[in-house]
Scaffold this motif. Structure first.
Motif, short mmCIF file in Angstrom:
data_model
loop_
_atom_site.label_atom_id
_atom_site.label_comp_id
_atom_site.label_asym_id
_atom_site.label_seq_id
_atom_site.Cartn_x
_atom_site.Cartn_y
_atom_site.Cartn_z
N LEU A 26 0.84 -1.21 0.00
CA LEU A 26 0.00 0.00 0.00
C LEU A 26 0.87 1.25 0.00
O LEU A 26 0.63 2.21 -0.76
N ALA A 27 1.91 1.22 0.85
CA ALA A 27 2.81 2.37 0.97
C ALA A 27 3.48 2.66 -0.37
O ALA A 27 3.59 3.83 -0.79
N VAL A 28 3.89 1.59 -1.05
CA VAL A 28 4.55 1.79 -2.35
C VAL A 28 3.58 2.40 -3.35
O VAL A 28 3.92 3.32 -4.10
N VAL A 29 2.34 1.85 -3.36
CA VAL A 29 1.34 2.37 -4.30
C VAL A 29 1.08 3.86 -4.03
O VAL A 29 1.07 4.69 -4.94
N VAL A 30 0.89 4.18 -2.75
CA VAL A 30 0.61 5.59 -2.40
C VAL A 30 1.81 6.47 -2.78
O VAL A 30 1.65 7.54 -3.36
N SER A 31 2.97 5.93 -2.51
CA SER A 31 4.18 6.69 -2.82
C SER A 31 4.30 6.96 -4.32
O SER A 31 4.75 8.04 -4.74
N ALA A 32 3.88 5.98 -5.12
CA ALA A 32 3.95 6.16 -6.57
C ALA A 32 2.99 7.23 -7.05
O ALA A 32 3.16 7.84 -8.10
N LEU A 33 1.95 7.46 -6.25
CA LEU A 33 0.92 8.43 -6.64
C LEU A 33 1.11 9.77 -5.94
O LEU A 33 0.34 10.71 -6.18
N ALA A 34 2.12 9.88 -5.05
CA ALA A 34 2.25 11.08 -4.23
C ALA A 34 2.95 12.21 -4.99
O ALA A 34 3.90 11.97 -5.74
N THR A 35 2.45 13.40 -4.78
CA THR A 35 3.18 14.55 -5.34
C THR A 35 4.46 14.74 -4.54
O THR A 35 5.51 15.02 -5.08
N ASP A 36 4.34 14.53 -3.26
CA ASP A 36 5.42 14.84 -2.35
C ASP A 36 5.11 14.13 -1.04
O ASP A 36 3.99 14.20 -0.55
N TRP A 37 6.06 13.36 -0.50
CA TRP A 37 5.75 12.63 0.73
C TRP A 37 6.99 12.61 1.62
O TRP A 37 7.48 11.59 2.01
N TYR A 38 7.47 13.81 1.90
CA TYR A 38 8.69 13.88 2.69
C TYR A 38 8.40 14.17 4.17
O TYR A 38 9.20 13.89 5.03
N TRP A 50 4.08 10.82 -12.09
CA TRP A 50 5.23 9.91 -12.04
C TRP A 50 5.04 8.73 -12.98
O TRP A 50 5.97 8.31 -13.66
N PHE A 51 3.84 8.22 -13.00
CA PHE A 51 3.53 7.13 -13.95
C PHE A 51 3.78 7.60 -15.37
O PHE A 51 4.44 6.92 -16.16
N ALA A 52 3.24 8.79 -15.67
CA ALA A 52 3.38 9.33 -17.04
C ALA A 52 4.86 9.48 -17.37
O ALA A 52 5.31 9.11 -18.46
N ARG A 53 5.60 9.96 -16.40
CA ARG A 53 7.01 10.24 -16.64
C ARG A 53 7.80 8.94 -16.87
O ARG A 53 8.57 8.84 -17.82
N VAL A 54 7.55 7.97 -15.99
CA VAL A 54 8.30 6.71 -16.12
C VAL A 54 7.92 5.99 -17.42
O VAL A 54 8.77 5.52 -18.16
N GLN A 228 18.03 3.33 -10.75
CA GLN A 228 17.19 4.48 -10.39
C GLN A 228 17.13 4.71 -8.88
O GLN A 228 16.53 5.67 -8.43
N ARG A 229 17.76 3.82 -8.10
CA ARG A 229 17.50 3.80 -6.67
C ARG A 229 17.91 5.09 -5.97
O ARG A 229 17.33 5.46 -4.96
N THR A 230 18.91 5.77 -6.51
CA THR A 230 19.37 6.98 -5.84
C THR A 230 18.59 8.20 -6.30
O THR A 230 18.78 9.29 -5.79
N LYS A 231 17.75 8.05 -7.31
CA LYS A 231 17.01 9.20 -7.84
C LYS A 231 15.70 9.38 -7.08
O LYS A 231 15.59 9.00 -5.92
N ILE A 232 14.71 9.91 -7.74
CA ILE A 232 13.47 10.26 -7.05
C ILE A 232 12.74 9.00 -6.56
O ILE A 232 12.56 8.03 -7.32
N GLY A 233 12.33 9.03 -5.30
CA GLY A 233 11.66 7.88 -4.69
C GLY A 233 10.41 7.46 -5.43
O GLY A 233 10.14 6.27 -5.60
N GLN A 234 9.64 8.42 -5.89
CA GLN A 234 8.38 8.11 -6.58
C GLN A 234 8.62 7.29 -7.83
O GLN A 234 7.82 6.42 -8.18
N VAL A 235 9.73 7.54 -8.50
CA VAL A 235 10.00 6.81 -9.75
C VAL A 235 10.23 5.32 -9.46
O VAL A 235 9.67 4.44 -10.11
N THR A 236 11.05 5.05 -8.42
CA THR A 236 11.25 3.64 -8.06
C THR A 236 9.93 3.01 -7.64
O THR A 236 9.64 1.87 -7.99
N ALA A 237 9.11 3.79 -6.93
CA ALA A 237 7.81 3.26 -6.49
C ALA A 237 6.96 2.88 -7.68
O ALA A 237 6.32 1.82 -7.70
#
Lengths: 263, 335
Positions: A26-38, A50-54, A228-237
């Motif tokens: 669930l956390a990964v899914v939400v993270s993939a959809l988050a604008t910002d979750w810091y 993020w989906f569109a970008r990836v 991609q692991r060091t880049k934006i978290g949402q992208v990995t999600a």
């Protein structure tokens, strides 16, 4: 567990375990959809960007295509090599069958790095110089995926009296191949479906072999994700969510195959 | 010349003989029973007739053709297996059609034959069921239909009834007999059940340790066992050694006496009688439905005595003293 209090305790236990298993997903899914979750317990907003970008990223598309190729190729190779081998050993060569059962855990008992070194040595020269090509991956997954097919197929085979079916078929005028195609294969279809969906999932998501055997030459989705692991978290999600979706779809495919053949 | 001729059949696994010197003739339309204890080689013998096992020695002729070296499907035989061996992924209809499809018969002809077999075995209502949905008796009827639909020259049955419970077994046994009467097939049936053998068999061949020890009409094998083994295996004989014969009936005997339990009469002690007699006391009595089985002791020797269970005959109780009477003609001497 004692019966009277068991019911409630069981349900509670199952609930907790399910929650523990589902929460990261669930956390990964939400993270993939988050604008910002810091900061904060919930993300500040939801977006599909993020989906569109990836999905628009050519490197991702190529990696996804390579992983699908490896997964599908692995399934085909297993159907061509492992499935006949398991059937032949079960029907005619019990001694080989016993060795299969004993050796099947070997790829899991050894550290994967050892296997990689072995595979590199095996395919570096000789009759099959495959190092650095995707084909070494397919062949490397062959022993790794073997138990995934062997165990469910053996379950089905043990429930059949194969020797009697062969005898009956022979007397009815059918050869071994006809009996295998018309009787034995349909009877092991449930195990085969489960096995092949696991083979697909394994080959689609496997990292160590993919990274060490072919790595940069043939970047699979797992290797791409690692990059991609060091880049934006949402992208990995997003990539992980796509993984989940692929697994889920292959499992569904297997389940629908099971339902189509009630035996 | 017989319809089926087995000549000098022998087979061994390594140094262990499975069967040896088997000679057997089966006439056309006859049901021949191979009867013997488990491990006596009867099933392997049947498999050798089917072509599923290869005999080391001997010759097999079916319907005038030497098929010793022929492949199973080229022998014109069909087989019914103990555990049915139905194809679990196919419906009843598909199971029956399978053999006909291998013969490449036209589709319409296959459907016709399958329908006829379904009707013969009263399986039409279950034609589209899979084996897992059938009872044991139904499964075995399907297996029988699958064999008969090929119109084999010879039908082989390997303990076809032994996996079924008693009541179904009896019903299917009668049905098998009816089918044979109606369709006139020639069959060899393997069983270890002597009652089944006597009811079904036109000919009974008793096997022991890989050899046929006696073969003949069921009646004859039951009435005149050739050896002590046959007497022990068929008909539940009382077997009296010569010294027991002397003790019980006061007669000199060169060989052991085999006496059917129903050959002995149980009389009141005061009754008039001819024939051999002996005093005995009742140890136990059991009701076997139409028959009462007495266990009596005569001069220290236990004997089984079967009496029809009629209410007009007052049953005797354990402890009663009775008189046994036996016709000398009923005694079989066995070596």
């Amino acid at each position: 567990m004692p019966e009277p209090s068991g019911s409630l305790a069981d349900r509670l236990l199952i609930g907790v375990v399910s929650l523990l298993l589902l929460l990261p997903v669930l956390a990964v899914v939400v993270s993939a959809l988050a604008t910002d979750w810091y900061s904060g317990l919930v993300p500040s907003g939801l977006t599909l960007q993020w989906f569109a970008r990836v999905l628009a990223e050519p490197a991702f598309q190529a990696a996804l295509a390579r992983s699908l190729f490896v997964a599908a190729g692995s399934v085909v190779l297993q159907v061509l090599v492992t499935v006949p081998a398991i059937l032949v050993a079960h029907c005619y060569l019990p001694w080989l069958d016993r060795w299969m059962e004993r050796l099947m855990v070997l790829p899991y008992a050894l550290p994967q790095v050892v296997l990689v070194v072995g595979l590199l040595g095996l395919y570096a020269g000789g009759p099959l110089p495959l190092t650095g090509t995707p084909w070494i991956l397919l062949l490397g997954y062959l022993p790794l995926a073997f138990p995934l097919l062997y165990l469910p197929m053996k379950n089905n085979l043990r429930a059949l009296r194969v020797q009697e079916l062969l005898d009956a078929g022979h007397l009815l005028g059918a050869g071994d191949l006809v009996i295998a195609r018309r009787v034995i294969l349909p009877c092991v279809a449930p195990g085969l479906a489960v096995g092949l969906s696991m083979v697909f999932a394994l080959s689609f998501a496997e990292f160590v072999f993919a990274n060490l055997l072919v790595g940069g030459n043939f970047q699979t989705l797992a290797v791409y994700l690692f990059g991609q692991r060091t880049k934006i978290g949402q992208v990995t999600a997003v990539i992980v969510v796509i993984y989940f979706a692929a697994m889920w779809l292959s499992t569904l495919a297997a389940l629908s195959m099971l339902r189509r053949r009630p035996i | 010349m017989s319809f089926v001729e087995i000549r000098g059949f022998g087979k061994a696994y390594g140094a262990t003989p499975v069967f040896a010197d088997v000679e057997l003739d089966v006439a056309e339309g006859e049901m021949c029973i191979l009867l013997g204890p488990s491990g006596c080689g009867k099933t392997t013998l049947l498999r050798a007739v089917a072509g599923l096992a290869r005999p080391d020695r001997g010759r097999l002729v079916i319907a005038g053709r030497d098929v010793t070296a022929a492949s199973p499907e080229a022998r014109g035989v069909a087989m019914v297996f103990q555990h049915y061996a139905l194809f679990p992924n196919m419906t009843v209809r598909q199971n029956l059609a399978f053999g006909l499809q291998q013969k490449r018969l036209p589709r319409a002809r296959i459907a016709e034959k399958v329908d006829a077999a379904l009707a013969l075995m009263e399986l039409a209502p279950r034609a589209d069921a899979r084996p897992a949905e059938l009872s044991g008796g139904q499964k075995q009827r399907v297996a029988l239909a699958r064999a008969l639909v090929l119109e084999p020259r010879l039908l082989l049955l390997d303990e076809p009834l032994s996996a079924l419970d008693a009541q179904i077994r009896k019903r299917l046994r009668d049905e098998l007999k009816r089918l044979q009467r109606e369709t006139g097939f020639t069959a060899i049936l393997v069983t270890h059940d002597q009652e089944e053998a006597l009811v079904l068999g036109d000919q009974v061949a008793v096997m022991n340790a890989g050899r046929i020890v006696q073969a003949g009409p069921a009646r004859e094998v039951y009435d005149r066992p050739a050896t002590r083994f046959v007497a022990g295996f068929i008909g539940d004989f009382n077997l009296l050694e010569p010294d027991a014969v002397r003790r019980v009936f006061g007669e000199q005997a060169d060989h052991a006496w085999a006496i059917h339990p129903e050959a002995i009469d149980l009389l009141p002690t005061a009754a008039e009688h001819g024939g051999l007699t002996a005093e005995a006391s009742v140890i136990d009595v059991r009701i076997h439905g139409p028959v009462l089985r007495y266990l009596v002791s005569a001069n220290g020797t236990e004997l089984k005595v079967d009496v029809l269970n009629r209410s007009s005959i007052a049953a005797r109780c354990p402890g009663d003293t009775v008189r046994l009477r036996l016709d000398r003609a009923q005694v079989r001497e066995v070596a």
